[in-house]
Design a protein around this motif. Structure first.
Motif, PDB file in Angstrom:
ATOM      1  N   ILE A  15      61.666  16.283  91.096  1.00  0.00           N
ATOM      2  CA  ILE A  15      61.149  15.027  90.539  1.00  0.00           C
ATOM      3  C   ILE A  15      62.306  14.101  90.189  1.00  0.00           C
ATOM      4  O   ILE A  15      62.259  12.893  90.469  1.00  0.00           O
ATOM      5  CB  ILE A  15      60.273  15.311  89.307  1.00  0.00           C
ATOM      6  N   CYS A  16      63.353  14.652  89.603  1.00  0.00           N
ATOM      7  CA  CYS A  16      64.518  13.831  89.248  1.00  0.00           C
ATOM      8  C   CYS A  16      65.138  13.213  90.493  1.00  0.00           C
ATOM      9  O   CYS A  16      65.446  12.016  90.521  1.00  0.00           O
ATOM     10  CB  CYS A  16      65.539  14.688  88.501  1.00  0.00           C
ATOM     11  N   ALA A 122      62.061  12.868  84.473  1.00  0.00           N
ATOM     12  CA  ALA A 122      61.678  14.052  85.246  1.00  0.00           C
ATOM     13  C   ALA A 122      61.283  15.203  84.338  1.00  0.00           C
ATOM     14  O   ALA A 122      60.337  15.949  84.638  1.00  0.00           O
ATOM     15  CB  ALA A 122      62.829  14.467  86.160  1.00  0.00           C
ATOM     16  N   SER A 126      57.582  16.779  84.531  1.00  0.00           N
ATOM     17  CA  SER A 126      57.430  18.182  84.930  1.00  0.00           C
ATOM     18  C   SER A 126      56.751  18.995  83.841  1.00  0.00           C
ATOM     19  O   SER A 126      55.935  19.883  84.130  1.00  0.00           O
ATOM     20  CB  SER A 126      58.787  18.789  85.291  1.00  0.00           C
TER      21      SER A 126
END
Length: 439
Positions: A15-16, A122, A126
């Motif tokens: 995600i990052c 992120a 998450s």
């Protein structure tokens, strides 16, 4: 048997990296790509796990995302968990890697926003995705917000949202966001700094007027001279030391950790305590007093013409509770021939350093790193917590990262070669998950 759901630890790096790859550079002048694509990606990540987001624009491309997650106890005040998706620009030629490629090297993810603040974005995403998949609720209602425009004062992001959509934060009393919670090494002891206060912002324009004329004439009423004298006075002024409650608590705590003396009347002891914080001394050292840094100058159009006007800009940051003192002194330093106009101004903040949320942040960190210490500190810059404070929401900076002691993390805010350790992101998901379950 069905495959297990991915956890926050499994997802946070991906995600990052995906967020970094969105070029959301904010030039502060209305140009740039905006946050729309990144915001739609964030909304998709939330919607995928059954969290319904609201996506809205304050201006074309200036897009924010807000979603509310129901907590176990809806009678309790809500918590705002927020980030921003814009970043400051990056000059690729100055970087070791492509600043928007999100490369992973040396155990770190590199790219613009890796530190400020797509790492925290992120971690938030998450963790809430994992909670949703597992059917778990946070202890209380949580409002997840990803704002546009933080890097230009939040005018088209948090400030616009607070002004036009305050109902999204109904019942919220506290907020958690960036620039705090990361570790620093203090004489071999790991210390986490939770941001409980931040200085106010005053971007100022200095305007001087004089008599225009030929460059060969005697010119006692010269706008450039008036301005230069004011800029020099402001830029060189030695603002007196003021220890706010948060700063005093930090210094007392560092003294306890190190055995160094602390005498609030002796600046040398204060300087030694700040220096013990290593790279974090850059932020902390600027919170001992007001600061005023001239940043731009402009005057004239020809070498032999004395201009009628001249102007400069100053980036000033004032301490919580001392705004009136700052304003009076600035007026005196500018002098009679120079007007001071505001370009942008926002409040200084100081939240309680004790209480249930602070206790929960400390407990969440120590559960993962029991030999560490946790102390509050004041941020010399500003965050979107300023906008939320207009709704009576007390803001904290808590990005829980266990960092290598040799990494100059504070130095990478708005710097070159931003990077964050992958292991630190995973650590942060564990801490943040525990916080949401307990706070």
């Amino acid at each position: 048997m069905a495959a297990p759901h991915p956890t926050a630890a499994d997802e946070v790096l991906g995600i990052c990296r995906d967020l970094i790859r969105f070029d959301t550079s904010n030039y502060g002048d209305g140009s740039g790509p905006g946050e729309r694509a990144a915001a739609e990606h964030v909304a998709g990540l939330l919607d995928e796990v059954g969290i319904t987001p609201e996506v809205f624009e304050s201006a074309p491309g200036r897009t924010s995302v807000v979603a509310r997650i129901a907590g176990e106890d809806p009678s309790r005040p809500a918590l705002v968990l927020h980030g921003h998706t814009d970043v400051v620009p990056a000059r690729a030629e100055e970087w070791t890697v492509d600043p928007f490629a999100a490369e992973v090297a040396d155990g770190m993810v590199w790219g613009r926003g890796a530190v400020d603040m797509k790492d925290m974005d992120a971690m938030i995403l998450s963790v809430v995705r994992q909670m949703a998949r597992e059917g778990r609720r946070p202890a209380r209602d949580v409002v997840v917000a990803m704002f546009a425009d933080e890097e230009a004062g939040g005018v088209w992001g948090s400030r616009w949202t607070v002004e036009h959509r305050p109902e999204l934060f109904e019942g919220a009393t506290e907020a958690v966001s960036e620039v705090g919670g990361y570790s620093v090494d203090v004489q071999g002891r790991r210390l986490y700094l939770v941001q409980t206060a931040e200085k106010g912002i005053a971007w100022l324009r200095l305007l001087a007027e004089g008599r225009a004329g030929h460059g060969s004439q005697v010119a006692p009423d010269n706008a450039v001279t008036h301005l230069a004298e004011a800029v020099a006075r402001i830029g060189r002024y030695a603002w007196p030391l003021h220890l706010t409650p948060t700063v005093r608590t930090l210094l007392e705590g560092v003294a306890d950790l190190t055995g160094l003396p602390f005498d609030p009347e002796d600046p040398t002891t204060i300087d030694a305590l700040v220096a013990a914080l290593g790279p974090a001394a850059r932020f902390v050292g600027a919170t001992l007093r007001h600061t005023t840094n001239p940043t731009q100058l402009g005057a004239g159009y020809k070498a032999n013409v004395i201009p009628r006007t001249a102007e400069a800009t100053v980036d000033a940051r004032f301490l919580p509770g001392l705004e009136d003192d700052f304003d009076r002194t600035m007026k005196d330093l500018a002098g009679d021939h120079v007007q001071v106009e505001e370009i942008n101004r926002d409040v200084a903040l100081e939240a309680p350093v004790t209480g249930d949320l602070m206790d929960a942040m400390v407990d969440a960190l120590l559960a993962e790193d029991p030999d560490a210490a946790v102390l509050p500190y004041t941020l010399s810059a500003g965050t979107d917590n300023k906008a939320l404070s207009r709704l009576g929401i007390a803001g904290y900076g808590f990005v829980p990262l266990l960092l290598p002691p040799e990494l100059d993390f504070p130095g990478m805010f708005h710097g070159v070669d931003e990077r964050v350790p992958v292991d630190s992101l995973v650590f942060g998901t564990r801490v943040l998950d525990r916080l949401l379950r307990t706070c």
